[in-house]
Motif scaffolding. Structure first.
Motif: not given
Length: 196
Positions: A84-92, A169-171
């Motif tokens: 599981t990735i908790i924050e999958p696209i935060e860095g992106t 971004e959330e969607s």
């Protein structure tokens, strides 16, 4: 102001002028004179910093390549959190906020066709190096899986940028997560059968 910082400022001004022109017209129609006129320098100044306009583009593209930490962190999190990735696209997302306009142009129909290839190669190089450091058994197969995932992720962002970031971004993150975790065919099947 030190001599080095003045040089960097001049180089950046020339790159900014080049970028403003690149957004408006094809690379083949941009001249050194246009760049230097826009930046407020003479033609000779351009050649102090760049061999030609192609080098200016290459420097610009190199500045857009993501750093190793941004690429590796999700894989470290995946390994640490049992898939599981908790924050999958935060860095992106942070990366896109900073570089989104340039990436949108370069990935767009009038951009640089080589940019996608260079971006994928950079991501693949970092990820495969990480996999080799972990000494995973199936490095060759892993590379194909990574290529599939990276190509999909780049295309996802490419479409989002082309559509003027028409969903938040959330969607977008939810679309990415569901597709990444369940697989594209599973998600497509769910959507096709979720009739109004």
């Amino acid at each position: 102001m030190s001599k080095m910082s003045r040089k960097e400022e001049t180089k950046n001004n020339l790159l900014d002028a080049f970028w403003e022109l690149y957004k408006e017209k094809p690379m083949a129609k941009i001249t050194v004179k246009e760049i230097t006129d826009k930046a407020g320098y003479n033609r000779g100044t351009f050649y102090t910093y760049f061999i030609d306009i192609n080098e200016a583009l290459e420097i610009l593209k190199a500045s857009l390549m993501p750093d190793k930490e941004m690429i590796i962190n999700p894989f470290m999190e995946l390994k640490k959190n049992d898939g599981t990735i908790i924050e999958p696209i935060e860095g992106t997302n942070d990366y896109l906020k900073k570089n989104g306009e340039k990436i949108a142009v370069l990935l767009g129909p009038k951009g640089d066709p080589g940019f996608v290839h260079e971006l994928k190669a950079r991501l693949r190089e970092i990820i495969i190096s990480y996999a080799k450091d972990l000494e995973i058994k199936e490095v060759e197969d892993f590379e194909y899986v990574i290529e599939y995932h990276v190509a999909g992720l780049i295309s996802l962002y490419q479409l989002w940028l082309e559509k003027g970031q028409n969903i938040d971004e959330e969607s977008l993150g939810h679309v990415y997560e569901e597709t990444a975790y369940k697989g594209a065919l599973s998600v497509i099947n769910r959507m096709l059968n979720d009739i109004r």
